[in-house]
Design a protein around this motif. Structure first.
Motif, PDB file in Angstrom:
ATOM      1  N   ASP A 101       0.812  -1.250  -0.020  1.00 39.70           N
ATOM      2  CA  ASP A 101       0.184   0.052   0.156  1.00 39.70           C
ATOM      3  C   ASP A 101       0.917   1.340  -0.057  1.00 39.70           C
ATOM      4  O   ASP A 101       1.594   1.503   1.128  1.00 39.70           O
ATOM      5  CB  ASP A 101      -0.845  -0.074   1.164  1.00 39.70           C
ATOM      6  CG  ASP A 101      -1.740   1.172   1.376  1.00 39.70           C
ATOM      7  OD1 ASP A 101      -2.433   1.859   0.071  1.00 39.70           O
ATOM      8  OD2 ASP A 101      -2.223   1.445   2.523  1.00 39.70           O
ATOM      9  N   VAL A 102       0.964   2.004  -1.310  1.00 33.78           N
ATOM     10  CA  VAL A 102       1.713   3.084  -1.240  1.00 33.78           C
ATOM     11  C   VAL A 102       0.902   4.252  -0.478  1.00 33.78           C
ATOM     12  O   VAL A 102       0.011   4.408  -0.955  1.00 33.78           O
ATOM     13  CB  VAL A 102       2.192   3.607  -2.707  1.00 33.78           C
ATOM     14  CG1 VAL A 102       2.742   4.670  -2.569  1.00 33.78           C
ATOM     15  CG2 VAL A 102       2.852   2.192  -3.346  1.00 33.78           C
ATOM     16  N   THR A 103       1.217   4.581   0.663  1.00 31.84           N
ATOM     17  CA  THR A 103       0.837   5.781   1.271  1.00 31.84           C
ATOM     18  C   THR A 103       0.900   7.221   1.093  1.00 31.84           C
ATOM     19  O   THR A 103       0.409   8.066   1.384  1.00 31.84           O
ATOM     20  CB  THR A 103       0.945   5.472   2.606  1.00 31.84           C
ATOM     21  OG1 THR A 103       2.386   5.407   3.058  1.00 31.84           O
ATOM     22  CG2 THR A 103       0.404   3.998   3.198  1.00 31.84           C
ATOM     23  N   SER A 104       2.112   7.491   0.312  1.00 31.23           N
ATOM     24  CA  SER A 104       2.464   8.811  -0.022  1.00 31.23           C
ATOM     25  C   SER A 104       3.528   8.704  -1.224  1.00 31.23           C
ATOM     26  O   SER A 104       3.807   7.638  -1.324  1.00 31.23           O
ATOM     27  CB  SER A 104       2.934   9.733   1.105  1.00 31.23           C
ATOM     28  OG  SER A 104       4.455   9.401   1.439  1.00 31.23           O
ATOM     29  N   GLU A 105       4.033   9.781  -1.726  1.00 29.23           N
ATOM     30  CA  GLU A 105       5.220   9.728  -2.567  1.00 29.23           C
ATOM     31  C   GLU A 105       6.428   9.175  -2.138  1.00 29.23           C
ATOM     32  O   GLU A 105       7.306   8.631  -2.999  1.00 29.23           O
ATOM     33  CB  GLU A 105       5.281  11.039  -3.506  1.00 29.23           C
ATOM     34  CG  GLU A 105       4.426  11.661  -4.135  1.00 29.23           C
ATOM     35  CD  GLU A 105       4.506  13.029  -4.999  1.00 29.23           C
ATOM     36  OE1 GLU A 105       5.662  13.272  -4.980  1.00 29.23           O
ATOM     37  OE2 GLU A 105       3.320  13.347  -5.402  1.00 29.23           O
ATOM     38  N   THR A 106       6.566   9.320  -0.761  1.00 29.96           N
ATOM     39  CA  THR A 106       7.884   8.597  -0.087  1.00 29.96           C
ATOM     40  C   THR A 106       7.659   7.651   1.031  1.00 29.96           C
ATOM     41  O   THR A 106       8.753   7.242   1.500  1.00 29.96           O
ATOM     42  CB  THR A 106       8.648   9.962   0.468  1.00 29.96           C
ATOM     43  OG1 THR A 106       7.773  10.585   1.646  1.00 29.96           O
ATOM     44  CG2 THR A 106       9.126  11.032  -0.487  1.00 29.96           C
ATOM     45  N   THR A 107       6.390   7.201   1.172  1.00 21.87           N
ATOM     46  CA  THR A 107       6.231   6.219   1.914  1.00 21.87           C
ATOM     47  C   THR A 107       5.089   5.097   1.552  1.00 21.87           C
ATOM     48  O   THR A 107       4.412   5.259   0.878  1.00 21.87           O
ATOM     49  CB  THR A 107       5.521   6.698   3.562  1.00 21.87           C
ATOM     50  OG1 THR A 107       4.163   7.348   3.213  1.00 21.87           O
ATOM     51  CG2 THR A 107       6.683   7.696   4.146  1.00 21.87           C
ATOM     52  N   ALA A 108       5.490   3.884   2.198  1.00 21.88           N
ATOM     53  CA  ALA A 108       4.567   2.670   1.675  1.00 21.88           C
ATOM     54  C   ALA A 108       4.523   1.523   2.963  1.00 21.88           C
ATOM     55  O   ALA A 108       5.459   1.830   3.968  1.00 21.88           O
ATOM     56  CB  ALA A 108       5.078   2.074   0.470  1.00 21.88           C
ATOM     57  N   ARG A 109       3.609   0.833   2.573  1.00 21.56           N
ATOM     58  CA  ARG A 109       3.541  -0.280   3.708  1.00 21.56           C
ATOM     59  C   ARG A 109       3.357  -1.568   2.922  1.00 21.56           C
ATOM     60  O   ARG A 109       2.785  -1.600   1.781  1.00 21.56           O
ATOM     61  CB  ARG A 109       2.217  -0.089   4.675  1.00 21.56           C
ATOM     62  CG  ARG A 109       2.235   1.009   5.735  1.00 21.56           C
ATOM     63  CD  ARG A 109       1.102   1.005   6.717  1.00 21.56           C
ATOM     64  NE  ARG A 109       1.283   2.251   7.633  1.00 21.56           N
ATOM     65  CZ  ARG A 109       0.180   2.926   7.936  1.00 21.56           C
ATOM     66  NH1 ARG A 109      -0.722   2.937   7.215  1.00 21.56           N
ATOM     67  NH2 ARG A 109       0.533   4.102   8.491  1.00 21.56           N
ATOM     68  N   ALA A 110       3.879  -2.729   3.523  1.00 22.81           N
ATOM     69  CA  ALA A 110       3.780  -3.897   2.948  1.00 22.81           C
ATOM     70  C   ALA A 110       3.464  -5.008   3.940  1.00 22.81           C
ATOM     71  O   ALA A 110       4.098  -4.751   5.197  1.00 22.81           O
ATOM     72  CB  ALA A 110       5.047  -4.238   2.135  1.00 22.81           C
ATOM     73  N   ASP A 111       2.594  -5.894   3.716  1.00 19.96           N
ATOM     74  CA  ASP A 111       2.322  -7.074   4.370  1.00 19.96           C
ATOM     75  C   ASP A 111       2.785  -8.265   3.748  1.00 19.96           C
ATOM     76  O   ASP A 111       2.445  -8.314   2.612  1.00 19.96           O
ATOM     77  CB  ASP A 111       0.998  -7.079   5.251  1.00 19.96           C
ATOM     78  CG  ASP A 111       0.515  -5.880   6.000  1.00 19.96           C
ATOM     79  OD1 ASP A 111       1.077  -5.885   6.876  1.00 19.96           O
ATOM     80  OD2 ASP A 111      -0.391  -5.188   5.706  1.00 19.96           O
ATOM     81  N   ALA A 112       3.358  -9.310   4.362  1.00 22.06           N
ATOM     82  CA  ALA A 112       3.830 -10.445   3.708  1.00 22.06           C
ATOM     83  C   ALA A 112       3.971 -11.594   4.630  1.00 22.06           C
ATOM     84  O   ALA A 112       3.989 -11.437   5.974  1.00 22.06           O
ATOM     85  CB  ALA A 112       5.226 -10.305   3.109  1.00 22.06           C
ATOM     86  N   VAL A 113       3.850 -12.646   3.956  1.00 23.68           N
ATOM     87  CA  VAL A 113       3.962 -13.937   4.646  1.00 23.68           C
ATOM     88  C   VAL A 113       5.377 -14.479   4.447  1.00 23.68           C
ATOM     89  O   VAL A 113       5.963 -14.475   3.415  1.00 23.68           O
ATOM     90  CB  VAL A 113       2.811 -15.096   4.398  1.00 23.68           C
ATOM     91  CG1 VAL A 113       3.204 -16.395   4.883  1.00 23.68           C
ATOM     92  CG2 VAL A 113       1.578 -14.818   4.673  1.00 23.68           C
TER      93      VAL A 113
END
Length: 141
Positions: free
Chosen positions: A89-101
């Motif tokens: 999930d790209v939350t801004s032009e310079t930040t993002a989140r990721a969930d993974a297994v």
């Protein structure tokens, strides 16, 4: 060829981290993290590893060196980290989140055995023109 989207760049970074944990240099591994990154790992009683919070590349590198010295991971240990089910999930032009297994295999040259499974809750920042991991919370199970 079109440039990769931020989400694809982040997926590549996650794959690179998994590969480097098993076969790469410590220096290349920590380059995937921001300078001030935080890595939170729960205790792993199966491997006699206490819960750890490492902050900054130097502390993260020290943790990698400890696990390699103990023969838990790294070149010559015949282990593999596998990262799947990645949601970015790209939350801004310079930040993002990721969930993974994640899954962790041992004895990969003989009869590979699943040694652990869990999830990563990751945060990324665009630093020096690259998406780098800024915070990782590792969960088992």
């Amino acid at each position: 060829m079109q440039p990769e989207s931020p989400a694809e760049q982040i997926r590549s970074t996650l794959a690179r981290i998994a590969h480097l944990a098993d076969t790469g240099s410590v220096e290349d591994y920590v380059e995937q993290f921001t300078r001030e990154a935080e890595r939170n790992m729960p205790a792993n009683p199966d491997r006699s590893i206490p819960a750890q919070v490492r902050r900054g590349r130097e502390e993260i590198a020290a943790g990698v060196r400890e696990r390699r010295a103990a023969g838990i991971q790294g070149p010559g240990t015949f282990t593999r980290h596998v990262t799947t089910a990645i949601a970015v999930d790209v939350t801004s032009e310079t930040t993002a989140r990721a969930d993974a297994v994640w899954t962790f295999y041992v004895d990969t040259t003989t009869i590979p055995k699943l040694s652990g499974v869990g999830s990563y809750a990751d945060e990324f920042e665009l630093e020096d023109g690259r998406w780098r991991l800024s915070r990782r919370v590792i969960s088992r199970g």
